[in-house]
Write a protein that holds these residues in place. Structure first.
Motif, PDB file in Angstrom:
ATOM      1  N   ALA A  30      32.209  12.960  59.902  1.00  0.00           N
ATOM      2  CA  ALA A  30      30.826  13.235  60.324  1.00  0.00           C
ATOM      3  C   ALA A  30      29.847  13.169  59.152  1.00  0.00           C
ATOM      4  CB  ALA A  30      30.770  14.620  60.986  1.00  0.00           C
ATOM      5  N   SER A  31      30.355  12.872  57.958  1.00  0.00           N
ATOM      6  CA  SER A  31      29.508  12.924  56.754  1.00  0.00           C
ATOM      7  C   SER A  31      28.795  11.605  56.459  1.00  0.00           C
ATOM      8  CB  SER A  31      30.374  13.314  55.553  1.00  0.00           C
ATOM      9  OG  SER A  31      31.518  12.474  55.487  1.00  0.00           O
ATOM     10  N   SER A  32      28.935  10.622  57.339  1.00  0.00           N
ATOM     11  CA  SER A  32      28.348   9.307  57.032  1.00  0.00           C
ATOM     12  C   SER A  32      28.173   8.497  58.311  1.00  0.00           C
ATOM     13  CB  SER A  32      29.302   8.569  56.077  1.00  0.00           C
ATOM     14  OG  SER A  32      28.806   7.298  55.744  1.00  0.00           O
ATOM     15  N   GLY A  33      27.271   7.535  58.260  1.00  0.00           N
ATOM     16  CA  GLY A  33      27.171   6.486  59.274  1.00  0.00           C
ATOM     17  C   GLY A  33      27.243   6.930  60.720  1.00  0.00           C
ATOM     18  N   LEU A  34      28.149   6.302  61.449  1.00  0.00           N
ATOM     19  CA  LEU A  34      28.269   6.550  62.884  1.00  0.00           C
ATOM     20  C   LEU A  34      28.709   7.984  63.175  1.00  0.00           C
ATOM     21  CD1 LEU A  34      28.065   3.471  62.740  1.00  0.00           C
ATOM     22  CD2 LEU A  34      29.886   3.333  64.416  1.00  0.00           C
ATOM     23  N   GLY A  35      29.565   8.521  62.303  1.00  0.00           N
ATOM     24  CA  GLY A  35      30.044   9.891  62.509  1.00  0.00           C
ATOM     25  C   GLY A  35      28.903  10.889  62.419  1.00  0.00           C
ATOM     26  N   ARG A  71      36.193  15.128  54.574  1.00  0.00           N
ATOM     27  CA  ARG A  71      36.950  15.352  53.332  1.00  0.00           C
ATOM     28  C   ARG A  71      36.069  15.928  52.234  1.00  0.00           C
ATOM     29  NH1 ARG A  71      38.066   9.092  51.392  1.00  0.00           N
ATOM     30  NH2 ARG A  71      35.963   8.339  51.813  1.00  0.00           N
ATOM     31  N   ASP A  72      34.741  15.796  52.379  1.00  0.00           N
ATOM     32  CA  ASP A  72      33.821  16.250  51.339  1.00  0.00           C
ATOM     33  C   ASP A  72      32.801  17.205  51.980  1.00  0.00           C
ATOM     34  OD1 ASP A  72      31.805  16.534  49.454  1.00  0.00           O
ATOM     35  OD2 ASP A  72      31.912  14.455  48.775  1.00  0.00           O
ATOM     36  N   VAL A  73      33.076  18.496  51.867  1.00  0.00           N
ATOM     37  CA  VAL A  73      32.224  19.476  52.563  1.00  0.00           C
ATOM     38  C   VAL A  73      30.827  19.551  51.936  1.00  0.00           C
ATOM     39  CG1 VAL A  73      34.125  20.870  53.482  1.00  0.00           C
ATOM     40  CG2 VAL A  73      33.204  21.415  51.251  1.00  0.00           C
ATOM     41  N   ALA A 114      36.503   8.848  61.790  1.00  0.00           N
ATOM     42  CA  ALA A 114      36.699   8.554  60.363  1.00  0.00           C
ATOM     43  C   ALA A 114      37.421   7.225  60.199  1.00  0.00           C
ATOM     44  CB  ALA A 114      37.485   9.661  59.682  1.00  0.00           C
ATOM     45  N   GLY A 115      36.982   6.445  59.232  1.00  0.00           N
ATOM     46  CA  GLY A 115      37.602   5.141  59.056  1.00  0.00           C
ATOM     47  C   GLY A 115      37.331   4.570  57.683  1.00  0.00           C
ATOM     48  N   ALA A 116      38.112   3.566  57.341  1.00  0.00           N
ATOM     49  CA  ALA A 116      37.930   2.889  56.058  1.00  0.00           C
ATOM     50  C   ALA A 116      38.493   1.477  56.142  1.00  0.00           C
ATOM     51  CB  ALA A 116      38.641   3.662  54.948  1.00  0.00           C
ATOM     52  N   SER A 174      45.155  -1.943  62.537  1.00  0.00           N
ATOM     53  CA  SER A 174      45.193  -0.503  62.848  1.00  0.00           C
ATOM     54  C   SER A 174      44.268  -0.179  64.018  1.00  0.00           C
ATOM     55  CB  SER A 174      44.833   0.330  61.610  1.00  0.00           C
ATOM     56  OG  SER A 174      43.486   0.116  61.240  1.00  0.00           O
ATOM     57  N   LYS A 175      43.163  -0.921  64.120  1.00  0.00           N
ATOM     58  CA  LYS A 175      42.250  -0.713  65.253  1.00  0.00           C
ATOM     59  C   LYS A 175      42.890  -1.263  66.542  1.00  0.00           C
ATOM     60  CE  LYS A 175      38.825   1.232  62.985  1.00  0.00           C
ATOM     61  NZ  LYS A 175      38.316   2.565  63.312  1.00  0.00           N
ATOM     62  N   ARG A 176      43.652  -2.343  66.417  1.00  0.00           N
ATOM     63  CA  ARG A 176      44.431  -2.852  67.559  1.00  0.00           C
ATOM     64  C   ARG A 176      45.426  -1.784  68.017  1.00  0.00           C
ATOM     65  NH1 ARG A 176      44.504  -5.275  71.841  1.00  0.00           N
ATOM     66  NH2 ARG A 176      43.516  -7.142  70.963  1.00  0.00           N
ATOM     67  N   GLY A 202      30.350  -2.074  68.230  1.00  0.00           N
ATOM     68  CA  GLY A 202      29.584  -3.268  67.878  1.00  0.00           C
ATOM     69  C   GLY A 202      29.390  -3.285  66.380  1.00  0.00           C
ATOM     70  N   TRP A 203      28.277  -3.840  65.933  1.00  0.00           N
ATOM     71  CA  TRP A 203      27.988  -3.927  64.491  1.00  0.00           C
ATOM     72  C   TRP A 203      26.813  -3.014  64.184  1.00  0.00           C
ATOM     73  CZ3 TRP A 203      27.492  -9.907  65.175  1.00  0.00           C
ATOM     74  CH2 TRP A 203      28.766 -10.463  65.365  1.00  0.00           C
ATOM     75  N   ALA A 204      27.096  -1.950  63.438  1.00  0.00           N
ATOM     76  CA  ALA A 204      26.055  -0.948  63.179  1.00  0.00           C
ATOM     77  C   ALA A 204      25.874  -0.733  61.682  1.00  0.00           C
ATOM     78  CB  ALA A 204      26.429   0.368  63.861  1.00  0.00           C
ATOM     79  N   GLY A 240      29.447   2.669  55.115  1.00  0.00           N
ATOM     80  CA  GLY A 240      30.772   2.048  55.094  1.00  0.00           C
ATOM     81  C   GLY A 240      30.693   0.542  55.235  1.00  0.00           C
ATOM     82  N   LEU A 241      29.850   0.064  56.130  1.00  0.00           N
ATOM     83  CA  LEU A 241      29.707  -1.390  56.322  1.00  0.00           C
ATOM     84  C   LEU A 241      29.118  -2.023  55.061  1.00  0.00           C
ATOM     85  CD1 LEU A 241      30.118  -3.481  58.708  1.00  0.00           C
ATOM     86  CD2 LEU A 241      27.645  -3.422  58.922  1.00  0.00           C
ATOM     87  N   ASP A 242      28.106  -1.357  54.470  1.00  0.00           N
ATOM     88  CA  ASP A 242      27.476  -1.896  53.252  1.00  0.00           C
ATOM     89  C   ASP A 242      28.496  -2.034  52.124  1.00  0.00           C
ATOM     90  OD1 ASP A 242      25.056  -1.983  54.485  1.00  0.00           O
ATOM     91  OD2 ASP A 242      24.292  -0.136  53.599  1.00  0.00           O
TER      92      ASP A 242
END
Ligand SMILES: NC(=O)c1ccc[n+]([C@@H]2O[C@H](COP(=O)([O-])OP(=O)(O)OC[C@H]3O[C@@H](n4cnc5c(N)ncnc54)[C@H](OP(=O)(O)O)[C@@H]3O)[C@@H](O)[C@H]2O)c1
Length: 322
Positions: A53-58, A77-79, A133-135, A209-211, A238-240, A244-246
């Motif tokens: 929840a600390s970034s982007g879509l989350g 992971r980073d409060v 959460a993703g990477a 992994s997404k599959r 979609g593409w947001a 993370g994307l940057d």
């Protein structure tokens, strides 16, 4: 008119670039038959976990949970970083009381188990989990337990976390995996789930992994629905635009920049699903509609292969009772 709207929706989806970009939600929202927004207060008295929840879509999903009156459990992971995100929201005292931040490194099952047991002790009930959460790492990395990172982060840890929280989940709760349209290009890596064979590509590992998240939907739906009446969904955003994307796909973010969705539009279907008990689980969603899980027969998994992959997941997740 409804048929016209469905045809338009289908054309957007098939075009990929139009449907996945900000044009997708902009057109779909205006078309007849767009599923209604959850009513104000739809998540009142409901507790929802959002990972990453600390970034982007989350962060966008987390904020939307709060806006719908829910209790947000931000699993990060980073409060300190999350505290900064929450501070930036400018919440009222009432809203701030509905935010709890939990530390959890999803690349380490010891941390996942510790977080799950803290949540289990503290919460009266749970009504939704958004596994966001993703990477997409440039080099092959492993979790603390030695699983290839994307498979650990996107599959093993969400299974472990949910499994521990199932007794808290109220019937009709939604467990939502944030997957990616990139998974359409990959089959389930049944013979090499840890990506030990061949040159490593972060993009391929990520898509595999997404599959896996999508292929496991029927297995997890059966398992958690039988245990707790929970509905298990996957959605792709979609593409947001996101940090993370940057970072992970800078060339893509640069070229597609003008047509990327907002993080809010990327997160929309995940939050919409959590606020819609009773839809029926085990499905892949995008822009509030169920979508096909395969575009090519080459990515379809046979029942024995799915069984074999699930056995591997159970082994990594420490589920002895498959
Ligand atoms: N943006 C898109 O166009 C797009 C498209 C398809 C799918 N997705 C999916 O959407 C989700 C969110 O992506 P995003 O674009 O918003 O990326 P993002 O800005 O990089 O956010 C990823 C989040 O995951 C967290 N995270 C990463 N590793 C973690 C770990 N080991 N333990 C705990 N948290 C961890 C990050 O924490 P930190 O803040 O500490 O880094 C961050 O909060 C991902 O699952 C991604 O695959 C995004």
């Amino acid at each position: 008119m409804a048929d016209l709207a469905s045809t338009l929706d289908e054309l957007l989806d098939r075009s990929v670039a139009l449907g996945y970009s900000r044009i997708g939600p902009a057109v779909r929202r205006r078309a007849r038959g767009w599923p209604a927004d959850p009513p104000p207060g739809a998540l009142r008295d409901r507790h929802v976990v959002v990972t990453g929840a600390s970034s982007g879509l989350g962060a966008a999903a987390a904020r939307a949970v709060l806006d719908l009156g829910g209790h947000l459990h931000a699993v990060v992971r980073d409060v300190d970083k999350m505290a900064g995100v929450v501070a930036g929201w400018g919440l009222s005292p009432e809203e701030a009381e509905r935010v709890t931040v939990w530390r959890c490194d999803l690349a380490d099952l010891d941390s996942v188990n510790a977080c799950a047991s803290e949540l289990f002790t503290a919460l009266p009930a749970l009504h939704g989990i958004i596994h966001n959460a993703g990477a997409l790492p440039a080099q092959r990395q492993e979790t603390a337990q030695g699983v290839e990172l994307t498979m650990g982060l996107h599959v093993i840890s969400p299974v472990v976390l949910t499994e521990a929280l199932v007794p808290l989940l109220a019937p009709g709760s939604q467990v939502v995996f944030v997957t990616s349209g990139g998974m359409y290009a990959q089959a389930l890596p049944v013979d090499d789930p840890d990506y030990e064979v061949g040159d490593y590509s972060g993009v391929i590992a990520y898509a595999r992994s997404k599959r896996a998240q999508v292929e496991l939907l029927p297995v997890l739906q059966r398992r958690w629905n039988a245990a707790a009446g929970v509905e298990v969904q996957a959605m792709h955003p979609g593409w947001a635009r996101s940090p993370g994307l940057d970072t992970s796909l800078p060339w893509f973010a640069r070229v597609m920049g003008p047509i990327l969705r907002s993080p809010e539009d990327g997160a929309d279907t995940a939050v919409w699903l959590v606020a819609q008990p009773g839809l029926g689980g085990g499905r892949l969603w995008h822009d509030r509609r169920p979508r096909r899980t395969h575009l090519a027969s080459a990515t379809v998994t046979s029942a024995p292969d799915l069984d074999r992959f699930w056995a591997w997941v159970c082994q990594q997740a420490g589920l002895g009772d498959r």
